[in-house]
Design an enzyme around this catalytic site. Structure first.
Site, PDB file in Angstrom:
ATOM      1  N   PHE A  88       0.861  -1.192   0.000  1.00 38.07           N
ATOM      2  CA  PHE A  88       0.000   0.000   0.000  1.00 38.07           C
ATOM      3  C   PHE A  88       0.889   1.231   0.000  1.00 38.07           C
ATOM      4  O   PHE A  88       1.686   1.422   0.913  1.00 38.07           O
ATOM      5  CB  PHE A  88      -0.935   0.028   1.206  1.00 38.07           C
ATOM      6  CG  PHE A  88      -1.910   1.178   1.124  1.00 38.07           C
ATOM      7  CD1 PHE A  88      -3.122   1.042   0.462  1.00 38.07           C
ATOM      8  CD2 PHE A  88      -1.605   2.410   1.686  1.00 38.07           C
ATOM      9  CE1 PHE A  88      -4.007   2.104   0.354  1.00 38.07           C
ATOM     10  CE2 PHE A  88      -2.487   3.481   1.583  1.00 38.07           C
ATOM     11  CZ  PHE A  88      -3.691   3.324   0.914  1.00 38.07           C
ATOM     12  N   ASP A 102       9.233   2.450   2.199  1.00 33.04           N
ATOM     13  CA  ASP A 102       8.056   3.217   2.599  1.00 33.04           C
ATOM     14  C   ASP A 102       7.863   3.054   4.105  1.00 33.04           C
ATOM     15  O   ASP A 102       7.462   1.994   4.587  1.00 33.04           O
ATOM     16  CB  ASP A 102       6.830   2.704   1.828  1.00 33.04           C
ATOM     17  CG  ASP A 102       5.579   3.535   2.113  1.00 33.04           C
ATOM     18  OD1 ASP A 102       5.588   4.303   3.091  1.00 33.04           O
ATOM     19  OD2 ASP A 102       4.609   3.401   1.350  1.00 33.04           O
ATOM     20  N   LYS A 128       2.052   9.973   7.885  1.00 30.13           N
ATOM     21  CA  LYS A 128       1.284   9.554   9.074  1.00 30.13           C
ATOM     22  C   LYS A 128       1.794  10.170  10.386  1.00 30.13           C
ATOM     23  O   LYS A 128       1.435  11.283  10.707  1.00 30.13           O
ATOM     24  CB  LYS A 128       1.212   8.026   9.142  1.00 30.13           C
ATOM     25  CG  LYS A 128       0.345   7.452   8.021  1.00 30.13           C
ATOM     26  CD  LYS A 128      -0.293   6.114   8.357  1.00 30.13           C
ATOM     27  CE  LYS A 128      -1.409   5.768   7.387  1.00 30.13           C
ATOM     28  NZ  LYS A 128      -0.995   5.070   6.183  1.00 30.13           N
TER      29      LYS A 128
HETATM   30  C1  LIG Z   1      -1.124   5.282   4.740  1.00 29.74           C
HETATM   31  C2  LIG Z   1      -0.016   4.882   3.893  1.00 29.74           C
HETATM   32  C3  LIG Z   1       0.284   5.576   2.703  1.00 29.74           C
HETATM   33  C4  LIG Z   1      -0.579   6.696   2.175  1.00 29.74           C
HETATM   34  O1  LIG Z   1      -0.629   7.777   3.041  1.00 29.74           O
HETATM   35  P1  LIG Z   1      -1.748   8.901   2.856  1.00 29.74           P
HETATM   36  O2  LIG Z   1      -1.319   9.963   3.812  1.00 29.74           O
HETATM   37  O3  LIG Z   1      -3.053   8.286   3.200  1.00 29.74           O
HETATM   38  O4  LIG Z   1      -1.699   9.344   1.447  1.00 29.74           O
HETATM   39  C5  LIG Z   1       1.403   5.190   1.994  1.00 29.74           C
HETATM   40  N1  LIG Z   1       2.190   4.187   2.406  1.00 29.74           N
HETATM   41  C6  LIG Z   1       1.928   3.500   3.528  1.00 29.74           C
HETATM   42  C7  LIG Z   1       2.846   2.417   3.952  1.00 29.74           C
HETATM   43  C8  LIG Z   1       0.814   3.813   4.306  1.00 29.74           C
HETATM   44  O5  LIG Z   1       0.537   3.110   5.407  1.00 29.74           O
END
Ligand SMILES: *Cc1c(COP(=O)(O)O)cnc(C)c1O
Length: 406
Positions: free
Chosen positions: A145, A230, A259
């Site tokens: 994700f 990420d 986040k």
């Molecule tokens: C939540 C998340 C995203 C996306 O972040 P947003 O602020 O919702 O755009 C990207 N990568 C990871 C691993 C995430 O948990």
């Protein structure tokens, strides 16, 4: 002014929400009006234990006084000036982040998806300028994700996020998670980058093995590809270290953050070192709000809190305790197949597809947790919780599982 009764207020907001907001979220019909530490208070004054933390965002707890004070102080001085002018909070935050990660340069944006877009743009321009092959690939993992914008969703290898929005951006190739053989087979001179979450949060807290991460790093070195991590969900102390890749002493070329970075204030960042740090040049990329003064003040305060209150250590200790208490529930007969994760990012794989029912029942008993799919529960409480809050949550879950059985 006529005071609206709190229950009327909640009903009023619910009606507006249902009528005027796009139906993109399933929401609990409770109106929260205040938060403190790991607790949220609804309009009627009921207290809820928050083991969701705004989806792994409020790592320092709700409305931490230091964070509030820093945002207030900055708001009184200056809120926004654009990225065409110098910014003290932005410069200081970039330096702090580089100090904490060993990275060399930072690009600021507003959220995780944008941070991941930035990483993808770095990988693409790197390939175009350094790889000399037009059919390069960015490797990503099944169950990943990286966000909802078109670039990020094209890197997000889960059909439910991708299928409604085809055609997607080309150039991504999905690999099965933790499959070393497939990993080695996939790398070639065409590989521009691999983009990985150390623990896949959104697909249900699925950790990559140490062996897999180390092999991915060494293949990147061998094939002159960028090693991109990420840390949007796993960063900022969540797994018991500042960043999850640090448990293994990895050296990524690119890191994405968001986040927890702003402690609840929206901010994202893409960090890079070496060649990757020099790829984006003037005019290549930008963001009107990215690294706004308020956002950077909030992130600086968040870092100070995590540091002063030893929240990385606390996340490791309390997270281990939470896992241990969850395993106790399993031994007592709760329908749990596996408890996994690290620090305070924990997933529980249930033996039946009852995650939604469990989450709703827990909510009725004023514990907020989060389902992933039909059969996984995710726990991502603020890092400020102690063993006492874990005991409280476990007590509620015990009742929930007992009632689910009868
Ligand atoms: C939540 C998340 C995203 C996306 O972040 P947003 O602020 O919702 O755009 C990207 N990568 C990871 C691993 C995430 O948990």
């Amino acid at each position: 002014m006529i005071e609206t009764r709190s229950s009327d207020l909640q009903a009023q907001v619910w009606t507006l929400d249902q009528q005027y907001l796009m139906r993109t979220y399933r929401r609990q019909p409770v109106l929260f009006v205040r938060g403190e530490g790991a607790y949220l208070y609804d309009a009627q004054g009921n207290r809820y234990l928050d083991f969701l933390a705004g989806v792994a965002v409020c790592n320092v707890g709700h409305c931490h006084p230091h964070l509030v004070a820093r945002i207030q102080q900055q708001a009184e001085k200056l809120m926004h000036i654009s990225n065409l002018l110098l910014s003290e909070p932005q410069a200081r935050l970039a330096a702090r982040l580089c100090e904490l990660t060993g990275m060399e340069r930072v690009f600021f944006c507003n959220c995780g998806a944008e941070a991941c877009e930035t990483a993808v743009k770095i990988a693409r321009k790197f390939a175009n300028t350094h790889k000399g092959t037009p059919d390069y690939e960015i490797l990503v993992l099944e169950g990943s994700f990286h966000g909802r914008t078109m670039g990020a969703v094209s890197a997000t290898m889960q059909p439910k996020y991708q299928l409604p929005f085809v055609p997607l951006l080309p150039g991504f190739r999905a690999l099965p998670r933790n499959d070393l053989h497939a990993l080695r087979e996939a790398f070639s001179e065409r590989t521009a980058a691999i983009f990985l979450e150390p623990i896949q949060g959104e697909s249900g807290v699925n950790p990559l093995t140490d062996e897999y991460l180390l092999e991915a790093q060494s293949l990147c070195q061998r094939y002159n590809a960028l090693f991109m991590i990420d840390e949007v969900q796993t960063g900022m102390g969540r797994t018991g270290a500042w960043f999850a890749y640090q448990h293994l002493g990895l050296q990524p070329d690119v890191i994405t953050l968001a986040k927890g970075l702003g402690g609840g204030f929206p901010i994202g960042a893409c960090l890079a070192r070496g060649i990757a740090a020099e790829i984006l040049q003037i005019g290549d990329h930008g963001s009107t709000f990215g690294g706004n003064l308020l956002a950077c003040a909030a992130a600086l305060a968040t870092i100070e809190i995590i540091e002063r209150e030893n929240l990385c250590e606390q996340a490791a200790r309390v997270g281990a305790y939470l896992q241990q208490r969850l395993l106790e529930l399993q031994r007592q007969g709760a329908p749990m197949q596996e408890v996994r994760g690290r620090g305070l990012l924990i997933g529980v794989q249930l033996t039946e597809p009852i995650a939604r029912a469990i989450v709703d029942k827990a909510f009725e008993k004023r514990l907020i947790i989060n389902p992933v799919g039909d059969s996984i529960l995710r726990f991502a409480p603020p890092l400020v919780i102690a063993e006492r809050e874990v005991d409280e949550a476990i007590g509620i879950l015990q009742e929930v599982f007992r009632e689910a059985r009868t």
